[in-house]
Design a protein around this motif. Structure first.
Motif, PDB file in Angstrom:
ATOM      1  N   LYS A  75      14.351  13.642  36.964  1.00  0.00           N
ATOM      2  CA  LYS A  75      15.122  12.771  37.860  1.00  0.00           C
ATOM      3  C   LYS A  75      14.719  12.986  39.313  1.00  0.00           C
ATOM      4  O   LYS A  75      14.759  12.048  40.124  1.00  0.00           O
ATOM      5  N   ASP A 104      16.812  18.055  35.015  1.00  0.00           N
ATOM      6  CA  ASP A 104      16.923  17.444  36.343  1.00  0.00           C
ATOM      7  C   ASP A 104      15.560  17.153  36.959  1.00  0.00           C
ATOM      8  O   ASP A 104      15.445  16.273  37.822  1.00  0.00           O
ATOM      9  N   LEU A 164      21.584  15.528  44.571  1.00  0.00           N
ATOM     10  CA  LEU A 164      22.736  15.425  43.684  1.00  0.00           C
ATOM     11  C   LEU A 164      22.335  14.641  42.438  1.00  0.00           C
ATOM     12  O   LEU A 164      21.802  13.530  42.537  1.00  0.00           O
ATOM     13  N   VAL A 165      22.614  15.220  41.277  1.00  0.00           N
ATOM     14  CA  VAL A 165      22.163  14.651  40.008  1.00  0.00           C
ATOM     15  C   VAL A 165      23.362  14.351  39.127  1.00  0.00           C
ATOM     16  O   VAL A 165      24.267  15.180  38.977  1.00  0.00           O
ATOM     17  N   ASN A 166      23.378  13.144  38.553  1.00  0.00           N
ATOM     18  CA  ASN A 166      24.373  12.824  37.528  1.00  0.00           C
ATOM     19  C   ASN A 166      23.643  12.335  36.284  1.00  0.00           C
ATOM     20  O   ASN A 166      22.416  12.495  36.173  1.00  0.00           O
ATOM     21  N   ASP A 167      24.360  11.741  35.339  1.00  0.00           N
ATOM     22  CA  ASP A 167      23.738  11.346  34.077  1.00  0.00           C
ATOM     23  C   ASP A 167      22.663  10.289  34.257  1.00  0.00           C
ATOM     24  O   ASP A 167      21.744  10.175  33.437  1.00  0.00           O
ATOM     25  N   GLN A 168      22.776   9.501  35.320  1.00  0.00           N
ATOM     26  CA  GLN A 168      21.855   8.387  35.497  1.00  0.00           C
ATOM     27  C   GLN A 168      20.648   8.720  36.381  1.00  0.00           C
ATOM     28  O   GLN A 168      19.524   8.346  36.068  1.00  0.00           O
ATOM     29  N   GLN A 190      20.206  11.533  43.682  1.00  0.00           N
ATOM     30  CA  GLN A 190      20.305  10.949  45.010  1.00  0.00           C
ATOM     31  C   GLN A 190      20.114  12.046  46.054  1.00  0.00           C
ATOM     32  O   GLN A 190      20.407  13.224  45.808  1.00  0.00           O
ATOM     33  N   VAL A 223      29.560  10.964  46.441  1.00  0.00           N
ATOM     34  CA  VAL A 223      28.727  10.811  45.254  1.00  0.00           C
ATOM     35  C   VAL A 223      29.056  11.939  44.286  1.00  0.00           C
ATOM     36  O   VAL A 223      29.078  13.111  44.674  1.00  0.00           O
ATOM     37  N   ASP A 224      29.328  11.589  43.049  1.00  0.00           N
ATOM     38  CA  ASP A 224      29.575  12.603  42.032  1.00  0.00           C
ATOM     39  C   ASP A 224      28.251  13.096  41.465  1.00  0.00           C
ATOM     40  O   ASP A 224      27.306  12.320  41.278  1.00  0.00           O
ATOM     41  N   GLY A 225      28.196  14.361  41.178  1.00  0.00           N
ATOM     42  CA  GLY A 225      26.988  14.933  40.606  1.00  0.00           C
ATOM     43  C   GLY A 225      26.912  16.415  40.918  1.00  0.00           C
ATOM     44  O   GLY A 225      27.704  16.956  41.684  1.00  0.00           O
ATOM     45  N   HIS A 226      25.930  17.064  40.308  1.00  0.00           N
ATOM     46  CA  HIS A 226      25.727  18.494  40.544  1.00  0.00           C
ATOM     47  C   HIS A 226      24.439  18.686  41.339  1.00  0.00           C
ATOM     48  O   HIS A 226      23.571  17.813  41.377  1.00  0.00           O
TER      49      HIS A 226
END
Length: 268
Positions: free
Chosen positions: A116, A113, A170-174, A177, A100-103
């Motif tokens: 989210k 964040d 893990l956080v991305n633009d959407q 998770q 999963v991509d994200g920070h």
């Protein structure tokens, strides 16, 4: 107990071949430096995509956490990376996930964040507790409550993550998770928001009142009994005191302080 991390390349050849039966040939390996609970933690790139592999030796005293993650994964897809395979080979127990991509979530007060994280807490609260073996919150905290009768506040039928270290979000633009479901638990539906409160305070910048204001955005928290929250805060402080011991490292000392601060705020 912190688990010693080793490079993916140090796995036995047979174990790596068993992983690559599911991923395809590995072209690139990026070791994961965060986290304490896995001996193996790495992102693998192959012609079929990117994967995340984590694992423990089969004789490790916490190897049961591998089974826990594998069992819970089908029920939390959508808020967690999908499990591709569980590989047991040559003395190792390995889990292979879709990467999963994200920070890692930023818990500071001004962070975008936070909303989210509230959303993923809400979505988790909508998932029925799966019919698998889970430890119960009142069992996990039995030794830490101030009064035995406080355990009743912690009981419930909600599926809980319980480890809201920001590296597990893990956080991305959407969206956000959740990873690392080793400590999945069954209990009262407001407990995850309570665990999050301590991490918000420990992140720096949040006082207990502002951390609770974020928790209050989570539907499960709204029905939490005030005495139950106070009992949980006290138990959580006792847990962190035990983790910290006599000479905690700076990271642990910060969390010990955060848990105590919340406990004292609830007592005031």
């Amino acid at each position: 107990m912190t688990t010693t991390r080793i490079p993916y390349a140090d796995l036995p050849v047979t174990a790596r071949r068993a992983v690559e039966a599911h991923t395809g040939p590995v072209l690139k390996v990026e070791s994961e430096v965060e986290g304490f609970n896995s001996s193996i933690a790495a992102r693998l790139t192959s012609p079929t995509g990117d994967y995340y592999v984590k694992g423990l030796r089969a004789d490790h005293r916490r190897v049961w956490t591998q089974a826990r993650e594998a069992e819970v994964n089908p029920y939390v897809r959508g808020i967690a990376p999908a499990l591709v395979a569980r590989v047991e080979s040559d003395g190792w127990d390995l889990l292979v996930f879709e990467a999963v991509d994200g920070h890692h979530a930023n818990y500071r007060p001004s962070s975008p964040d936070l909303a989210k994280v509230v959303d993923v807490l809400r979505r988790l609260g909508e998932i029925p507790c799966p019919p698998i073996e889970l430890r119960r919150a009142e069992q996990r905290l039995e030794r830490y409550v101030d009064r035995p009768e406080d355990l009743a506040y912690l009981a419930g039928n909600a599926l809980l993550h319980t480890d809201w270290n920001n590296t597990n979000v893990l956080v991305n633009d959407q969206r956000a998770q959740l990873v690392d479901w080793a400590w999945a638990t069954q209990g009262a539906p407001w407990l995850d928001a309570g665990y999050w409160v301590v991490w918000l305070i420990g992140s720096g910048g949040h006082e207990p009142a502002s951390a609770e204001q974020w928790a209050a955005r989570v539907p499960g928290w709204r029905d939490a009994p005030a005495n139950g929250i106070s009992a949980f805060a006290a138990a959580n402080a006792n847990v962190w005191d035990e983790i910290g011991g006599q000479d905690p490292d700076p990271w642990t000392a910060r969390m010990v302080s955060a848990a105590r601060l919340w406990r004292d705020y609830r007592k005031a």
